[in-house]
Design a protein around this motif. Sequence first.
Motif, mmCIF file in Angstrom:
data_model
loop_
_atom_site.group_PDB
_atom_site.id
_atom_site.type_symbol
_atom_site.label_atom_id
_atom_site.label_comp_id
_atom_site.label_asym_id
_atom_site.label_seq_id
_atom_site.Cartn_x
_atom_site.Cartn_y
_atom_site.Cartn_z
ATOM 1 N N MET A 1 1.697 16.806 5.642
ATOM 2 C CA MET A 1 2.145 16.541 4.283
ATOM 3 C C MET A 1 3.469 15.770 4.284
ATOM 4 O O MET A 1 3.681 14.876 3.463
ATOM 5 N N ALA A 2 4.353 16.112 5.231
ATOM 6 C CA ALA A 2 5.626 15.411 5.308
ATOM 7 C C ALA A 2 5.410 13.932 5.645
ATOM 8 O O ALA A 2 6.075 13.046 5.092
ATOM 9 N N LYS A 3 4.475 13.651 6.565
ATOM 10 C CA LYS A 3 4.185 12.263 6.940
ATOM 11 C C LYS A 3 3.602 11.497 5.765
ATOM 12 O O LYS A 3 3.950 10.339 5.516
ATOM 13 N N ARG A 4 2.702 12.149 5.041
ATOM 14 C CA ARG A 4 2.142 11.501 3.852
ATOM 15 C C ARG A 4 3.232 11.156 2.848
ATOM 16 O O ARG A 4 3.226 10.096 2.224
ATOM 17 N N ALA A 5 4.168 12.115 2.662
ATOM 18 C CA ALA A 5 5.241 11.884 1.705
ATOM 19 C C ALA A 5 6.097 10.688 2.117
ATOM 20 O O ALA A 5 6.487 9.868 1.271
ATOM 21 N N ASP A 6 6.391 10.560 3.421
ATOM 22 C CA ASP A 6 7.190 9.433 3.905
ATOM 23 C C ASP A 6 6.518 8.100 3.617
ATOM 24 O O ASP A 6 7.178 7.101 3.310
ATOM 25 N N ILE A 7 5.187 8.085 3.688
ATOM 26 C CA ILE A 7 4.445 6.839 3.457
ATOM 27 C C ILE A 7 4.285 6.553 1.973
ATOM 28 O O ILE A 7 4.453 5.419 1.513
ATOM 29 N N LEU A 8 3.967 7.596 1.207
ATOM 30 C CA LEU A 8 3.647 7.395 -0.200
ATOM 31 C C LEU A 8 4.871 7.185 -1.075
ATOM 32 O O LEU A 8 4.795 6.475 -2.087
ATOM 33 N N LEU A 9 6.007 7.803 -0.732
ATOM 34 C CA LEU A 9 7.175 7.742 -1.607
ATOM 35 C C LEU A 9 7.607 6.316 -1.935
ATOM 36 O O LEU A 9 7.768 5.970 -3.114
ATOM 37 N N PRO A 10 7.810 5.424 -0.953
ATOM 38 C CA PRO A 10 8.235 4.065 -1.312
ATOM 39 C C PRO A 10 7.182 3.307 -2.115
ATOM 40 O O PRO A 10 7.515 2.456 -2.932
ATOM 41 N N ILE A 11 5.907 3.611 -1.887
ATOM 42 C CA ILE A 11 4.847 2.960 -2.666
ATOM 43 C C ILE A 11 4.932 3.390 -4.122
ATOM 44 O O ILE A 11 4.880 2.556 -5.044
ATOM 45 N N LEU A 12 5.078 4.676 -4.341
ATOM 46 C CA LEU A 12 5.172 5.186 -5.712
ATOM 47 C C LEU A 12 6.453 4.715 -6.395
ATOM 48 O O LEU A 12 6.448 4.400 -7.587
ATOM 49 N N GLN A 13 7.550 4.661 -5.651
ATOM 50 C CA GLN A 13 8.806 4.204 -6.238
ATOM 51 C C GLN A 13 8.704 2.762 -6.721
ATOM 52 O O GLN A 13 9.306 2.390 -7.736
ATOM 53 N N ALA A 14 7.937 1.952 -6.003
ATOM 54 C CA ALA A 14 7.772 0.551 -6.397
ATOM 55 C C ALA A 14 6.899 0.404 -7.642
ATOM 56 O O ALA A 14 6.930 -0.629 -8.312
#
Length: 227
Positions: free
Chosen positions: A1-14
């Motif tokens: 879950m932590a790895k997913r968050a690292d990948i998804l966070l910048p995508i969602l922020q954009a």
Amino acid sequence: MAKRADILLPILQAMVSPGETRSLDPLAAYNIFPPKGTPGIGGAKTNVTGDVATGMRLVRGTGTSTYVASKEVVAFGNEKQVITITPVNDAAAVHTVTYGLPAKLSLATLGLAAGDWLEIEVPVELNDWAGWDYLDSSIRGPVQIANTVTVTGGGWTTGNYVGGRGRFVICGSKLWLPPGLTITNIRLDNLLVLRHLCNTGGTGVAKIGAPIIRKISNPRTAWQLAA
């Protein structure tokens, strides 16, 4: 879950513009939650001490931890409910305390009817306390906004579970009152449930802002979903 968050966070922020688009004034005319602004100190308590907002109720559930209620004034008529927790390490793995109205309300009392959509928002602040580090296999964290719409023969609940200490969160829930069912009321007596560990020591502090309930248009339209 932590790895997913690292990948998804910048995508969602954009994909999302910064800023708050929701109106969070509990004293606004659109807010149909009673009591609006949660002022006063005349509320009900069960196995809790201190001051609870007038027209509200605070109930200790699982466990024997100590809960002391107090109020924090934001503005005239707008007050936070503060809950200070001293954990007691007993046999229960997790302890709970529930904040809400003394009883369920009829939809007519709130000016609601079958077919309506409503949005519920409750601001919550958690201090930096290890007791908030609770998450179970159902992904239930320390804060749950829970409400049940009762129909003939049953009901259902909608809510969300928030994890993490030292955070300010706005617990939100959108709820549809589908036509064709005998809808009688909405249970706001279990509006907000706090869960915490009891073997951490220290003191937990939760500040609950005045809840907001408002009627909204069908949110499915914006997402081009079927009505």
